[in-house]
Design a protein around this motif. Structure first.
Motif, mmCIF file in Angstrom:
data_model
loop_
_atom_site.group_PDB
_atom_site.id
_atom_site.type_symbol
_atom_site.label_atom_id
_atom_site.label_comp_id
_atom_site.label_asym_id
_atom_site.label_seq_id
_atom_site.Cartn_x
_atom_site.Cartn_y
_atom_site.Cartn_z
ATOM 1 N N SER A 193 -7.947 3.374 -1.293
ATOM 2 C CA SER A 193 -7.261 2.409 -0.542
ATOM 3 C C SER A 193 -7.755 1.017 -1.044
ATOM 4 C CB SER A 193 -7.843 2.494 0.932
ATOM 5 O OG SER A 193 -9.177 2.601 1.148
ATOM 6 N N GLN A 194 -7.017 0.193 -0.630
ATOM 7 C CA GLN A 194 -7.463 -1.374 -1.085
ATOM 8 C C GLN A 194 -7.189 -2.128 -0.081
ATOM 9 O OE1 GLN A 194 -6.441 -2.139 -5.223
ATOM 10 N NE2 GLN A 194 -7.988 -0.968 -6.070
ATOM 11 N N TYR A 195 -7.407 -3.460 -0.016
ATOM 12 C CA TYR A 195 -7.086 -4.483 0.564
ATOM 13 C C TYR A 195 -6.753 -5.758 -0.128
ATOM 14 C CZ TYR A 195 -6.854 -7.782 4.677
ATOM 15 O OH TYR A 195 -6.508 -8.841 5.509
ATOM 16 N N GLY A 196 -5.400 -6.478 0.146
ATOM 17 C CA GLY A 196 -5.213 -7.495 -0.514
ATOM 18 C C GLY A 196 -3.766 -7.936 -0.516
ATOM 19 N N SER A 197 -3.462 -8.800 -1.273
ATOM 20 C CA SER A 197 -2.022 -9.082 -1.320
ATOM 21 C C SER A 197 -1.190 -8.351 -2.344
ATOM 22 C CB SER A 197 -1.840 -10.678 -1.605
ATOM 23 O OG SER A 197 -2.498 -11.055 -2.764
ATOM 24 N N ILE A 198 -0.209 -8.117 -2.588
ATOM 25 C CA ILE A 198 0.806 -7.268 -3.176
ATOM 26 C C ILE A 198 1.887 -8.185 -3.848
ATOM 27 C CG2 ILE A 198 2.104 -5.242 -3.523
ATOM 28 C CD1 ILE A 198 0.447 -3.812 -1.153
ATOM 29 N N ASN A 199 2.259 -8.073 -5.117
ATOM 30 C CA ASN A 199 3.294 -8.808 -5.914
ATOM 31 C C ASN A 199 3.081 -10.371 -5.672
ATOM 32 O OD1 ASN A 199 4.287 -6.441 -6.522
ATOM 33 N ND2 ASN A 199 5.636 -6.130 -4.721
ATOM 34 N N GLY A 200 1.843 -10.926 -5.449
ATOM 35 C CA GLY A 200 1.801 -12.294 -5.534
ATOM 36 C C GLY A 200 2.025 -13.101 -4.000
ATOM 37 N N THR A 201 2.112 -12.175 -3.050
ATOM 38 C CA THR A 201 2.529 -12.803 -1.752
ATOM 39 C C THR A 201 1.143 -13.157 -1.081
ATOM 40 O OG1 THR A 201 2.121 -10.455 -0.607
ATOM 41 C CG2 THR A 201 4.380 -11.235 -1.427
ATOM 42 N N ASP A 202 1.212 -14.091 -0.317
ATOM 43 C CA ASP A 202 0.195 -14.755 0.646
ATOM 44 C C ASP A 202 -0.441 -13.769 1.627
ATOM 45 O OD1 ASP A 202 0.186 -16.967 -0.998
ATOM 46 O OD2 ASP A 202 1.391 -18.060 0.615
ATOM 47 N N SER A 203 0.383 -12.836 2.303
ATOM 48 C CA SER A 203 0.063 -11.983 3.209
ATOM 49 C C SER A 203 -0.983 -10.778 2.538
ATOM 50 C CB SER A 203 1.371 -11.246 4.101
ATOM 51 O OG SER A 203 2.026 -10.499 3.051
ATOM 52 N N LYS A 204 -1.917 -10.315 3.497
ATOM 53 C CA LYS A 204 -2.922 -9.307 2.796
ATOM 54 C C LYS A 204 -2.610 -8.159 3.709
ATOM 55 C CE LYS A 204 -6.388 -12.347 0.778
ATOM 56 N NZ LYS A 204 -7.927 -12.679 0.850
ATOM 57 N N GLN A 205 -2.742 -7.085 3.186
ATOM 58 C CA GLN A 205 -2.696 -5.732 4.018
ATOM 59 C C GLN A 205 -3.436 -4.588 3.241
ATOM 60 O OE1 GLN A 205 1.297 -3.958 3.542
ATOM 61 N NE2 GLN A 205 1.739 -5.540 1.970
ATOM 62 N N TYR A 206 -3.499 -3.550 4.028
ATOM 63 C CA TYR A 206 -4.227 -2.427 3.647
ATOM 64 C C TYR A 206 -3.274 -1.544 2.535
ATOM 65 C CZ TYR A 206 -8.549 -3.262 6.075
ATOM 66 O OH TYR A 206 -9.638 -3.748 6.723
ATOM 67 N N TYR A 207 -3.449 -0.833 1.623
ATOM 68 C CA TYR A 207 -2.593 -0.347 0.957
ATOM 69 C C TYR A 207 -3.167 0.820 0.180
ATOM 70 C CZ TYR A 207 -3.577 -3.213 -2.967
ATOM 71 O OH TYR A 207 -4.263 -3.995 -3.887
ATOM 72 N N VAL A 208 -2.482 1.948 -0.283
ATOM 73 C CA VAL A 208 -3.185 3.087 -0.928
ATOM 74 C C VAL A 208 -2.347 3.107 -2.461
ATOM 75 C CG1 VAL A 208 -3.254 5.336 -1.203
ATOM 76 C CG2 VAL A 208 -3.290 4.425 1.126
ATOM 77 N N VAL A 209 -3.376 3.131 -3.333
ATOM 78 C CA VAL A 209 -3.197 3.341 -4.803
ATOM 79 C C VAL A 209 -3.102 4.669 -5.181
ATOM 80 C CG1 VAL A 209 -3.588 2.407 -7.093
ATOM 81 C CG2 VAL A 209 -3.559 1.032 -5.063
ATOM 82 N N ILE A 210 -2.171 5.257 -5.974
ATOM 83 C CA ILE A 210 -2.092 6.462 -6.652
ATOM 84 C C ILE A 210 -2.165 6.180 -7.953
ATOM 85 C CG2 ILE A 210 -0.943 8.638 -6.839
ATOM 86 C CD1 ILE A 210 0.324 8.033 -3.897
#
Length: 296
Positions: A193-210
């Protein structure tokens, strides 16, 4: 006290704090008459004399039999600040350091249990506990195909959620629109699991990397190339964990990557939990909770 008074005969069943005498057999216990010597044996801990007591607070006395001195398990354990538990189903006594905590017993449903599967199952449970911040739990196999978990705290995760989390098979599958399996847990080498922005967006969120294996990466590329050419609702992949669909992303182009990112309304806890389930691998045995006890 005379020798005659010191010799007290009795038929063995449960003696003081669940002390058993039996022949050397795991199949059955044998009752027999024995004579023991009570000789006013005193117990000192760190130079201080103590009174041993049973579960009801009654004082119990050590005794000697055939040259060996026997002490009441519960009395001594309590005096040492240990928790003691008697399991009548397996004729087992459990002594643990924690005066507070949680005890979980999981029954293995398979008729025959391979030792490799058992060891893997125990390791997966430990890994899942560590992933949610429970680092000092004891996980071990006991008789009658059971796994016992001793947690020196009361988990913040509720009982049902914790049991479901620990016993989940956690088979991850990527499915096409016809429910054909594109790849599964065997094609995955890790997850986090990671926390940060995705695809260069400003908003940050928790997500899961497989992370895929090389074979999984190729399977994923082949599938996304084929599915991206479909129209409408057919150009998606369903990601299933056990019997539940956890994501249905659209596929717009071939994806050649060894990573897949799952997004959603994740909290830190839910992202960690999902990543841990995927990362720990598929549970090889079927488990059912038969005991959940909070010790306070």
């Amino acid at each position: 006290m005379s020798i005659k008074e010191k010799l007290k005969g009795f038929i063995m069943g449960v003696v003081i704090t669940s002390l058993f005498f039996s022949t050397v057999s795991f199949a059955s216990s044998v009752e027999k008459n024995i004579k023991v010597i009570y000789d006013n044996i005193k117990i000192y801990i760190d130079g201080k004399i103590i009174a041993l007591k049973d579960a009801n607070g009654n004082e119990v006395e050590p005794f000697t039999y055939n040259g060996t001195t026997y002490l009441p398990v519960r009395g001594v354990s309590s005096a040492l600040g240990k928790n003691v538990e008697w399991d009548g189903n397996t004729n087992s006594i459990y002594i643990s350091s924690a005066k507070q905590g949680t005890v979980i017993v999981l029954n293995i449903e398979e008729e025959k249990v391979d030792n490799t599967y058992l060891e893997t199952t125990i390791n997966i449970i430990r890994q899942r506990l560590t992933a949610i911040g429970i680092n000092e739990a004891k996980v071990f196999n006991v008789e009658d195909k059971q796994i016992r978990i001793e947690i020196p705290q009361v988990p913040t995760m509720g009982k049902d959620n914790l049991i479901n989390y620990l016993t989940a098979k956690a088979m991850l599958k990527f499915l096409d629109n016809q429910n054909n399996i594109i790849l599964d847990s065997n094609d995955i080498v890790g997850s986090k699991s990671q926390y940060g922005s995705i695809n260069g967006t400003d908003s940050k969120q928790y997500y899961v990397v497989i992370e895929f294996s090389e074979i999984g990466k190729q399977k994923f590329a082949d599938a996304t190339k084929r599915i991206s050419a479909l129209e409408g609702k057919d150009n998606h992949i369903a990601i299933a964990l056990d019997d539940g669909i956890i994501a249905t992303p659209r596929v717009e182009e071939e994806i050649i990557s060894d990573l897949s990112i799952l997004t959603g309304d994740f909290t830190e806890e839910s992202a960690n939990k999902l990543a841990a389930l995927i990362d720990s691998g598929v549970m090889p045995l079927t488990l059912k909770c038969i005991k959940y006890e909070v010790i306070e």
